[in-house]
Design a protein around this motif. Structure first.
Motif, PDB file in Angstrom:
ATOM      1  N   VAL A 183      -1.497  -4.546 -44.127  1.00 23.04           N
ATOM      2  CA  VAL A 183      -0.373  -3.686 -43.772  1.00 23.04           C
ATOM      3  C   VAL A 183       0.806  -4.517 -43.305  1.00 23.04           C
ATOM      4  O   VAL A 183       1.952  -4.216 -43.598  1.00 23.04           O
ATOM      5  CB  VAL A 183      -0.800  -2.684 -42.673  1.00 23.04           C
ATOM      6  N   SER A 184       0.510  -5.604 -42.591  1.00 20.31           N
ATOM      7  CA  SER A 184       1.609  -6.386 -42.032  1.00 20.31           C
ATOM      8  C   SER A 184       2.290  -7.253 -43.073  1.00 20.31           C
ATOM      9  O   SER A 184       3.387  -7.746 -42.834  1.00 20.31           O
ATOM     10  CB  SER A 184       1.092  -7.264 -40.892  1.00 20.31           C
ATOM     11  N   LEU A 185       1.657  -7.439 -44.227  1.00 23.53           N
ATOM     12  CA  LEU A 185       2.269  -8.301 -45.245  1.00 23.53           C
ATOM     13  C   LEU A 185       3.480  -7.621 -45.881  1.00 23.53           C
ATOM     14  O   LEU A 185       3.533  -6.407 -45.997  1.00 23.53           O
ATOM     15  CB  LEU A 185       1.260  -8.615 -46.344  1.00 23.53           C
ATOM     16  N   ILE A 230       0.828   3.138 -50.228  1.00 19.25           N
ATOM     17  CA  ILE A 230      -0.220   3.796 -49.439  1.00 19.25           C
ATOM     18  C   ILE A 230       0.174   3.806 -47.968  1.00 19.25           C
ATOM     19  O   ILE A 230       0.027   4.798 -47.274  1.00 19.25           O
ATOM     20  CB  ILE A 230      -1.557   3.052 -49.638  1.00 19.25           C
ATOM     21  N   SER A 231       0.673   2.695 -47.503  1.00 20.64           N
ATOM     22  CA  SER A 231       1.133   2.642 -46.124  1.00 20.64           C
ATOM     23  C   SER A 231       2.310   1.687 -46.058  1.00 20.64           C
ATOM     24  O   SER A 231       2.095   0.504 -46.266  1.00 20.64           O
ATOM     25  CB  SER A 231       0.010   2.146 -45.215  1.00 20.64           C
ATOM     26  N   LEU A 247     -17.227  -3.908 -40.224  1.00 24.90           N
ATOM     27  CA  LEU A 247     -16.152  -2.960 -39.963  1.00 24.90           C
ATOM     28  C   LEU A 247     -15.004  -3.628 -39.209  1.00 24.90           C
ATOM     29  O   LEU A 247     -13.834  -3.438 -39.540  1.00 24.90           O
ATOM     30  CB  LEU A 247     -16.709  -1.781 -39.158  1.00 24.90           C
ATOM     31  N   ILE A 248     -15.346  -4.419 -38.200  1.00 22.13           N
ATOM     32  CA  ILE A 248     -14.302  -5.110 -37.444  1.00 22.13           C
ATOM     33  C   ILE A 248     -13.493  -5.997 -38.383  1.00 22.13           C
ATOM     34  O   ILE A 248     -12.253  -6.003 -38.368  1.00 22.13           O
ATOM     35  CB  ILE A 248     -14.939  -5.964 -36.323  1.00 22.13           C
ATOM     36  N   ILE A 288     -11.214  -3.941 -40.540  1.00 28.25           N
ATOM     37  CA  ILE A 288     -10.032  -3.453 -39.817  1.00 28.25           C
ATOM     38  C   ILE A 288      -9.001  -4.565 -39.709  1.00 28.25           C
ATOM     39  O   ILE A 288      -7.805  -4.369 -39.942  1.00 28.25           O
ATOM     40  CB  ILE A 288     -10.419  -2.928 -38.418  1.00 28.25           C
ATOM     41  N   ILE A 289      -9.471  -5.770 -39.374  1.00 31.93           N
ATOM     42  CA  ILE A 289      -8.526  -6.888 -39.259  1.00 31.93           C
ATOM     43  C   ILE A 289      -7.859  -7.143 -40.611  1.00 31.93           C
ATOM     44  O   ILE A 289      -6.640  -7.307 -40.706  1.00 31.93           O
ATOM     45  CB  ILE A 289      -9.246  -8.156 -38.753  1.00 31.93           C
ATOM     46  N   PRO A 309       6.890  -3.607 -48.166  1.00 34.70           N
ATOM     47  CA  PRO A 309       5.539  -3.634 -47.593  1.00 34.70           C
ATOM     48  C   PRO A 309       4.491  -3.754 -48.696  1.00 34.70           C
ATOM     49  O   PRO A 309       4.534  -3.046 -49.684  1.00 34.70           O
ATOM     50  CB  PRO A 309       5.442  -2.288 -46.871  1.00 34.70           C
ATOM     51  N   PHE A 358      -7.430  -5.094 -43.040  1.00 32.61           N
ATOM     52  CA  PHE A 358      -6.518  -4.006 -43.375  1.00 32.61           C
ATOM     53  C   PHE A 358      -5.209  -4.147 -42.602  1.00 32.61           C
ATOM     54  O   PHE A 358      -4.122  -3.997 -43.167  1.00 32.61           O
ATOM     55  CB  PHE A 358      -7.197  -2.668 -43.066  1.00 32.61           C
ATOM     56  N   THR A 359      -5.326  -4.456 -41.308  1.00 34.16           N
ATOM     57  CA  THR A 359      -4.118  -4.664 -40.514  1.00 34.16           C
ATOM     58  C   THR A 359      -3.275  -5.782 -41.112  1.00 34.16           C
ATOM     59  O   THR A 359      -2.051  -5.680 -41.203  1.00 34.16           O
ATOM     60  CB  THR A 359      -4.486  -5.037 -39.069  1.00 34.16           C
ATOM     61  N   HIS A 360      -3.962  -6.816 -41.534  1.00 32.55           N
ATOM     62  CA  HIS A 360      -3.250  -7.939 -42.135  1.00 32.55           C
ATOM     63  C   HIS A 360      -2.512  -7.489 -43.399  1.00 32.55           C
ATOM     64  O   HIS A 360      -1.343  -7.812 -43.603  1.00 32.55           O
ATOM     65  CB  HIS A 360      -4.248  -9.045 -42.465  1.00 32.55           C
TER      66      HIS A 360
END
Lengths: 73, 529, 365
Positions: free
Chosen positions: B464-466, B477-478, B453-454, B457-458, B472, B460-462
């Protein structure tokens, strides 16, 4: 604990040259402050002394100051 | 980690003196004296056997020469359209003098060739000749005539192996840039389809063409693509993949931010959505930017089959991707840490199957994953006939025998097989899948579901930041763009996709009329009245 | 000097506020001490918070586009302002460490019992540091997806638990003596709702500054609804026994079993707790990092995040000896500890600004 040491060393290796390059002493200072504090706590923890527990202190203090809490909750 | 490495590279670069940029072509004009010019030409290019220099006389006294590279031009046509008219010329046909007049009359009247241009610099002439032109030098003229009769060997248009469709055109891009642009032109007839060409690579002189739809693509995007292409200063571009690495947004990310396709219909669809396509000479692969994560889950077939079914298939692809990334990790986590989450009968049968195997679940999953990757790699690079042998060996020996011998538990083989199959369902993210899978399996072995899970999450964050060319990567989606979900969560029918993707930030958002839902004529009339 | 260039949208901000408020209440289920009246206490808490938060909106409206740290400095000058900022930063830092250990204690007890706490905490802080490093926009865009997932999960669980609802559990309605109820309400106000004071560091980056008030109230209100409903659900399912469990909401999910097919939802619940905890800690860590950078006028806040995150993790390890102590702290003394920070500081600054007549007309051109 070794993970935390790794993290701290990584952050130092990563950020120190940048601070020196930018001559951002103020930022470097605050960075060093956090870094050293974290290092001190890690060392203290890995040496295995009895740890003072932060919230326990606050808890006992407030309980003594406001004794009515025990009744209410 | 990578950035450290990168910094080191930069440091190295500053150490060595700046590499001598390949000297810019000296302007060195043609003298007008054929003998001298030819001598200069030979001096510059040497004496390779494929350089053809044919000297001859126009009528009697004017010497001329035709220069071309054997193999790059179509020999019979050069003979027919250039050599023939020039050598057959005599005094009666044309009032000729030496120099300018002759040059003009040759150019305007005598050469039955479509593409023709003048060049006064020797260096430029050489450059053109080496990229497929035929040069005509005439004694007394300070200019050379360059004609284009290209005729190298090209592959015929065929269906690409990598993107196969059931219901759709069977043509794919080829290695020749001109053919590819023609393929695109035939898909999009509107004059707004614009091609712009750059030459990249000091040594390879590769032609790179960007294609976009004027008025639909955002001008800023086009500018940005051009800017990134222009800053490439390297000696060779042999493949579209080279270009990808020079222009992508996140060079250290495992996710690709530049799309690619081998199909003209896909490229045309992307261009119609306001994207920019980058065509590279010598590659049958066309890059499209910006590239979004959701595009990896789309296939041209999605748009030709009925919407319900394709919505379903699309969800199968999402599930397959999740399965290919997660299933070995989940298996390891569940069997090692969280047995209580498995239903008891399943747990018992699995425990029975895995009893007596020497490795822990992590080890088994990693080893089987490794074997699968090796089999796959071996299968790709080998000739087809041998490839089959490899797959038989893999399936029989490694699957069956290892289980029978008790080296590997049967559940692991099942899980890895499922992983393997599902990883092929989303070919565009295949490489990332393999990478994430390994990391997740290891983390699952160490920390169970928590580690997975950790890591998710990392990741997914990555994601999103791309960004890909300012867009984006995870849109729509986000950031959430509800309008665009019509092509993500479901696949809306063609008549319902009124707008172009909002997330691409394009100039002209409306694709078609609103009232396009088909139906019997009478009903429509009734509704209107 | 702008440390954060990103701009965030209204929808995303409201969503992460909901997630932030729901955050630790998902795990700790505050107010179960007052039994079936816990939801009343929560409602009182929400009402109180909605009033108190008015101060924050006034403050943000007075100084549009400025974070709490910058406001402090303008209102109280460099020294007193810095002191107040330090108090505030200590609070969000400490809160971050408490939230971190709340969630990771859960992980440690329920998911991987054999792994040492240090490892769990270390892994837990990693994604937070990474997300905070990527900046506010990424936090919000990641967070909003996580919150949407959370809400979906929430709806799903609500639906699947219908069969175990027992409305008799509400029965002795309002039997708790009023002082006790009021105290529980105050605790509720300070525990999930007023922790939103940290958004004083984040709302200045909203792209529509005139919508700040809307964002605060929508976020608080819907976040409150989610929390209240989660507490009500807990009472409906578990009744009086809720107080017996360390993690009542996790247990309530665990007993879902529909036709032997739809069960073992606790894996979803656990995932959800971790995700939402990640969101909350990330917001706090980001705010702390940004705040320190602004306080010391650094050029960049991102380098501070690694040591600050490590420090947060280390402090969280040294908060309490075990999880029960943590609960006692949260339910008994936390409100007294936190209210001066979360309600007192903004109020103080607002009064200060009002007395000194700040901001002058010059700045507001």
């Amino acid at each position: 604990m070794i993970l935390f040491y790794g993290m701290l060393i990584y952050s130092a290796l990563r950020e120190m040259p940048r601070y020196i390059k930018r001559k951002d002493w103020r930022g470097g200072g605050i960075f060093a402050f956090f870094w050293l504090t974290a290092l001190a706590i890690s060392i203290y923890m890995s040496l295995g002394f009895k740890r003072p527990l932060l919230n326990r202190i606050i808890y006992n203090f407030i309980k003594e100051m406001f004794p009515f809490i025990t009744k209410l909750s | 980690m990578f950035s450290l490495l990168f910094k080191k590279l930069k440091f190295l670069q500053s150490l060595i003196s700046k590499p001598e940029a390949p000297s810019s072509p000296r302007e060195d004009p043609l003298t007008g004296n054929l003998v001298k010019d030819l001598a200069a030409f030979r001096k510059q290019v040497g004496d390779s056997p494929d350089i053809v220099v044919r000297e001859f006389n126009i009528s009697h006294n004017i010497s001329a020469a035709v220069i071309f590279i054997d193999g790059l031009v179509l020999d019979p046509l050069v003979n027919q359209h250039i050599m023939h008219p020039l050598t057959q010329l005599n005094e009666h046909d044309v009032v000729y003098k030496k120099g300018r007049d002759l040059f003009d009359s040759l150019k305007n009247k005598l050469l039955p060739v479509g593409s023709i241009r003048e060049e006064s610099s020797l260096t430029k002439t050489i450059e053109r000749v080496f990229t497929g032109a035929t040069a005509i030098l005439i004694d007394g003229s300070k200019k050379a005539i360059l004609t284009y009769i290209p005729g190298w060997e090209r592959r015929s248009i065929s269906e690409p192996d990598s993107e196969i469709v059931v219901k759709g055109p069977r043509e794919g891009f080829v290695e020749t840039l001109r053919t590819n642009t023609a393929l695109l032109r035939r898909k999009i007839g509107h004059p707004g389809l614009t091609f712009e060409t750059l030459v990249i690579g000091q040594r390879t002189r590769t032609e790179v063409t960007i294609a976009y739809l004027n008025g639909v693509a955002h001008p800023k995007l086009v500018q940005e693509v051009k800017r990134r292409l222009e800053r490439i200063k390297t000696d060779g571009i042999l493949n579209a993949g080279y270009i990808e690495q020079y222009i992508e947004d996140a060079p250290f990310s495992p996710f690709m931010t530049v799309g690619y396709t081998e199909r003209p219909d896909v490229a045309a669809a992307r261009i119609l959505e306001g994207r920019v396509a980058i065509l590279t000479e010598g590659t049958p692969v066309v890059n499209t930017v910006p590239f979004l994560f959701v595009e990896s889950f789309q296939s041209p077939d999605d748009y030709t089959f009925r919407p319900y079914f394709t919505t379903l298939t699309r969800w199968f692809r999402y599930i397959a991707f999740a399965g290919s990334v997660l299933s070995p990790g989940m298996f390891v986590a569940l069997t090692t840490f969280h047995q209580e989450l498995l239903p008891t009968p399943l747990l018992i049968s699995m425990a029975a199957a895995m009893e007596g195997t020497p490795l822990p679940a992590v080890g088994e999953a990693l080893v089987m994953g490794l074997i699968f990757e090796i089999l796959r790699e071996a299968g790709i690079r080998l000739p087809k006939a041998v490839g089959q042998a490899v797959s038989i060996v893999g399936a029989l020996v490694i699957g069956e025998a290892a289980v029978q011998a008790g080296f590997i538990g049967a559940p692991v083989v099942i899980v890895v097989a499922f992983t393997a199959i599902s990883s092929f369902a989303v070919p565009k993210q295949f490489d990332v899948g393999a990478l994430l899978r390994v990391v997740i399996t290891i983390l699952a072995g160490l920390f169970g579901l928590y580690g997975i899970l950790i890591f998710l999450i990392i990741t997914f964050t990555h994601l999103v930041s791309l960004r890909s060319f300012g867009i984006p990567y995870l849109s729509p989606i986000s950031p959430l763009m509800p309008k665009d979900l019509k092509d993500v969560l479901v696949r809306a029918p063609a008549w319902a996709m009124v707008t172009r993707p909002e997330s691409l930030d394009i100039s002209d958002p409306v694709r078609q009329e609103f009232d396009l839902m088909p139906g019997p004529e009478n009903d429509k009339k009734n509704q209107k009245n | 000097m702008k440390l954060e260039k990103g701009r965030i949208g209204l929808k995303g901000t409201v969503l992460i506020m909901i997630g932030y408020i729901y955050g630790s209440t998902a795990i700790l289920s505050p107010g179960v001490g007052v039994g079936q009246d816990a939801w009343v206490a929560q409602t009182i808490g929400l009402g109180l918070a909605l009033i108190v938060v008015w101060v924050n909106t006034l403050l943000l409206a007075r100084f549009p586009g400025q974070t709490f740290i910058e406001i402090n400095e303008r209102v109280f000058g460099p020294y007193a302002g810095k002191f107040i900022s330090l108090l505030f930063l200590w609070y969000i830092f400490h809160l971050g460490s408490i939230v971190l250990i709340d969630h990771l204690d859960f992980v440690r007890l329920m998911i991987i019992p054999l792994t040492p706490a240090e490892v769990v905490v270390f892994l837990g802080i990693l994604p937070c540091i990474y997300a905070a490093y990527k900046g506010l926009e990424v936090i919000v865009r990641t967070g909003q997806v996580l919150v949407v997932f959370t809400l979906l999960y929430f709806g799903l669980i609500t639906l699947f638990q219908v069969q175990s609802y027992d409305f008799a559990n509400f029965k002795p309605f309002l039997v708790t003596p009023f002082p006790k109820l009021a105290w529980a309400g105050l605790t509720a106000a300070s525990f999930p709702y007023l922790e939103t004071v940290v958004f004083l560091m984040i709302l200045p980056f909203l792209n529509q500054q005139n919508k700040v008030r809307v964002a605060v109230y929508l976020g608080l209100f819907f976040g409150g609804l989610v929390v209240i409903w989660s507490i009500m659900r807990l009472i409906l399912v578990l009744g009086d026994t809720a107080v017996n469990y360390v993690y009542p909401s996790y247990y309530a999910v665990r007993i879902i079993n529909i036709a032997e097919l739809l069960n073992r939802f606790e894996i979803l619940a656990a995932m959800n707790y971790i995700m939402i905890g990640f969101l909350k800690v990330t917001v706090l860590l980001y705010a702390a990092g940004l705040g320190w950078a602004q306080l010391c006028k650094c050029q960049d806040y991102r380098p501070l995040l690694l040591p600050l995150g490590a420090l947060m993790a280390l402090v969280s390890l040294n908060n309490f000896e075990h999880v029960v102590g943590n609960f006692e702290f949260t339910t008994q003394v936390y409100s007294i500890y936190a209210l001066p920070f979360s309600a007192g500081l903004p109020f103080l600054v607002l009064v200060g600004a009002w007395v000194r007549g700040l901001p002058g007309k010059v700045k507001n051109k």
